[in-house]
Design a protein around this motif. Structure first.
Motif, PDB file in Angstrom:
ATOM      1  N   PRO A   1      69.218  19.473  80.399  1.00  0.00           N
ATOM      2  CA  PRO A   1      69.707  20.845  80.890  1.00  0.00           C
ATOM      3  C   PRO A   1      69.797  21.816  79.897  1.00  0.00           C
ATOM      4  O   PRO A   1      70.735  22.282  79.636  1.00  0.00           O
ATOM      5  CB  PRO A   1      71.085  20.333  81.379  1.00  0.00           C
ATOM      6  N   CYS A   2      68.516  22.272  79.407  1.00  0.00           N
ATOM      7  CA  CYS A   2      68.133  23.244  78.521  1.00  0.00           C
ATOM      8  C   CYS A   2      66.885  23.747  78.626  1.00  0.00           C
ATOM      9  O   CYS A   2      66.125  23.360  79.282  1.00  0.00           O
ATOM     10  CB  CYS A   2      68.752  22.716  76.983  1.00  0.00           C
ATOM     11  N   CYS A   3      66.543  24.946  77.725  1.00  0.00           N
ATOM     12  CA  CYS A   3      65.347  25.673  78.000  1.00  0.00           C
ATOM     13  C   CYS A   3      64.349  24.623  77.359  1.00  0.00           C
ATOM     14  O   CYS A   3      64.340  23.664  76.537  1.00  0.00           O
ATOM     15  CB  CYS A   3      65.545  26.630  76.682  1.00  0.00           C
ATOM     16  N   ARG A   4      63.377  24.825  78.422  1.00  0.00           N
ATOM     17  CA  ARG A   4      61.987  23.812  78.439  1.00  0.00           C
ATOM     18  C   ARG A   4      61.542  23.678  76.688  1.00  0.00           C
ATOM     19  O   ARG A   4      60.705  22.814  76.414  1.00  0.00           O
ATOM     20  CB  ARG A   4      61.136  24.127  79.266  1.00  0.00           C
ATOM     21  N   HIS A   5      61.629  24.955  76.205  1.00  0.00           N
ATOM     22  CA  HIS A   5      61.117  25.196  74.816  1.00  0.00           C
ATOM     23  C   HIS A   5      61.614  23.998  73.830  1.00  0.00           C
ATOM     24  O   HIS A   5      61.194  23.837  72.741  1.00  0.00           O
ATOM     25  CB  HIS A   5      60.992  26.422  74.193  1.00  0.00           C
TER      26      HIS A   5
END
Length: 456
Positions: free
Chosen positions: A272-276
């Motif tokens: 659950p965080c930025c895909r980067h």
């Protein structure tokens, strides 16, 4: 190969044709997967403070009985799209499309579902509309990425509003000229700045909700005769010249429409965080499964420039933690997993997390930039006290088409996110109803009653 002339008209022609198209079985199945994953994100996200605030605003300013709001109550279709779109993006656990660096479902599917509820559209129309909305969003985003991101724009809000307008146009059965106008009107609603990055500002969550609402309204404006420019994409002052400084690839927008589906190449988020951040997380998890990393003293992350921009070490807020590579590396090493609990207040305030994050070096490399956005590569090197350093490179994070989650794993993700909010029984019923996809109103009715979960 297309040269971009008449791009708006060509895209609108395809969208109009989707009102009568027969979806290939694989595309129809993927559309169901997209809805299930979007609803998982929406259900979990509805328990967040920002989603609750938007619901309060919707109850005050968008009253109505047209569509259900996940988390409780009903609203106008525009209000439901705003509330549910915001909730879908509230935890950054919604799907994405790497070539466009975009979250295509959160700004579009809530608009389609709200329009479908308010009009009583049949399930097969809804499925075509979902496929249309996501496809348009993916293609618009990839046609101009990374130029749009380099100009400071968030592709989810930028392209998503046109995708939402396209999908709702299918639900409403707009004629060809009105589809052109729907896209034209939606172009004037495109926007969303990346200035939230590292600031702690929650406005990013609103980008998907705003796009869903405005896309729905754009289609209805066109239905009522409000005209939009027929060259909104390619015109001198259109979408691509304005947001991408003219640096766009017409073939990425138009080639293979209806045959080579971009939506089949969307990814499912595992963390659950930025895909980067996911490439580095997955590389560390792979190393942890094989080696003892307890003695880690420092970590070097080599990746592409867009990902390396997420190197801030201030993460007092939930969103800042979700956007920080050093934070992600630290909690991965300390906990051996990266789920919602790893982004809670205790982890954000932890001296151990802060100390380890301060020893994470993030470096952009030309070799990685050359592979992006076709891949999201990351190489991590873990330095250990008195022991040899360890390195691992990941070309693509889990959940990408090359490393997919199967239907059983996707349903498990849905249950993981939905059970704590809906309860296990209702969550199971919703999942089964989405896979069947024969009564979308019944699905939504299960999501709007009083929920068991509490705001984060």
């Amino acid at each position: 190969m297309h040269d971009g002339s008449g791009a708006t008209a060509q895209l609108a022609e395809w969208v109009h044709g989707m009102q009568r198209a027969t979806l290939d079985a694989a595309v129809a199945h993927q559309a169901r997967r997209l809805v299930l994953d979007c609803l998982a994100a929406t259900i979990a996200g509805s328990a967040t403070p920002v989603a609750a605030a938007v619901r309060d605003l919707v109850a005050e300013m968008y009253p109505g009985e047209h569509a259900r709001v996940v988390g409780g109550g009903r609203a106008s279709a525009a209000g439901a799209a705003l509330a549910n779109g915001t909730a879908a993006h509230a935890l950054d656990i919604d799907d994405g499309y790497t070539p466009g660096s975009v979250h295509p479902s959160a700004p579009t599917i809530p608009a389609v579902l709200a329009a479908a509820e308010s009009t009583g559209a049949p399930a097969d129309t809804v499925l075509r509309a979902v496929a249309t909305a996501v496809e348009v969003t993916c293609r618009l985003a990839r046609a101009a990425h990374p130029a749009t991101r380099e100009a400071g724009f968030h592709n989810t809000a930028l392209a998503g509003v046109l995708g939402a307008a396209a999908g709702v146009s299918v639900v409403l059965g707009l004629d060809r000229a009105d589809v052109v106008s729907a896209l034209g009107v939606a172009g004037s609603h495109s926007g969303g700045l990346f200035e939230f990055l590292g600031s702690g500002a929650e406005v990013k969550r609103l980008h998907a909700g705003k796009a869903a609402r405005d896309g729905l309204l754009s289609a209805h404006f066109a239905r009522l005769g409000v005209s939009g420019p027929a060259t909104v994409l390619e015109g001198t002052n259109g979408y691509f010249p304005a947001f991408a400084r003219g640096a766009w690839r017409p073939a990425d927008l138009l080639d293979g429409l209806g045959e080579q589906w971009a939506l089949r190449d969307t990814y499912v988020k595992v963390h659950p965080c930025c895909r980067h951040l996911h490439g580095a997380i997955d590389a560390l998890l792979e190393l942890q499964a094989e080696h003892d990393l307890a003695a880690a003293t420092a970590v070097r992350v080599e990746t592409y420039s867009v990902a390396a921009a997420h190197a801030h070490t201030t993460f007092g807020s939930f969103i800042d933690a979700q956007m920080s590579l050093p934070f992600a590396v630290a909690v991965t090493l300390l906990d051996g997993e990266v789920g919602l609990p790893q982004f809670d207040e205790a982890h954000r305030a932890s001296p151990a997390v802060a100390a380890l994050a301060a020893r994470v070096e993030v470096v952009a490399g030309a070799e990685f930039d050359a592979r992006y956005p076709g891949e999201r590569p990351a190489r991590v090197t873990v330095h250990r006290a008195g022991r040899p350093s360890l390195s691992r490179e990941v070309a693509q994070p889990r959940g990408e088409p090359s490393r997919p989650l199967d239907d059983e794993e996707l349903t498990a993700k849905f249950r993981l996110l939905a059970d704590p909010v809906l309860g296990a029984g209702r969550a199971a019923e919703v999942a089964a109803a989405v896979w069947a996809f024969d009564d979308i109103a019944a699905v939504m009715s299960e999501l709007s009653d009083e929920q068991e979960g509490k705001s984060r």
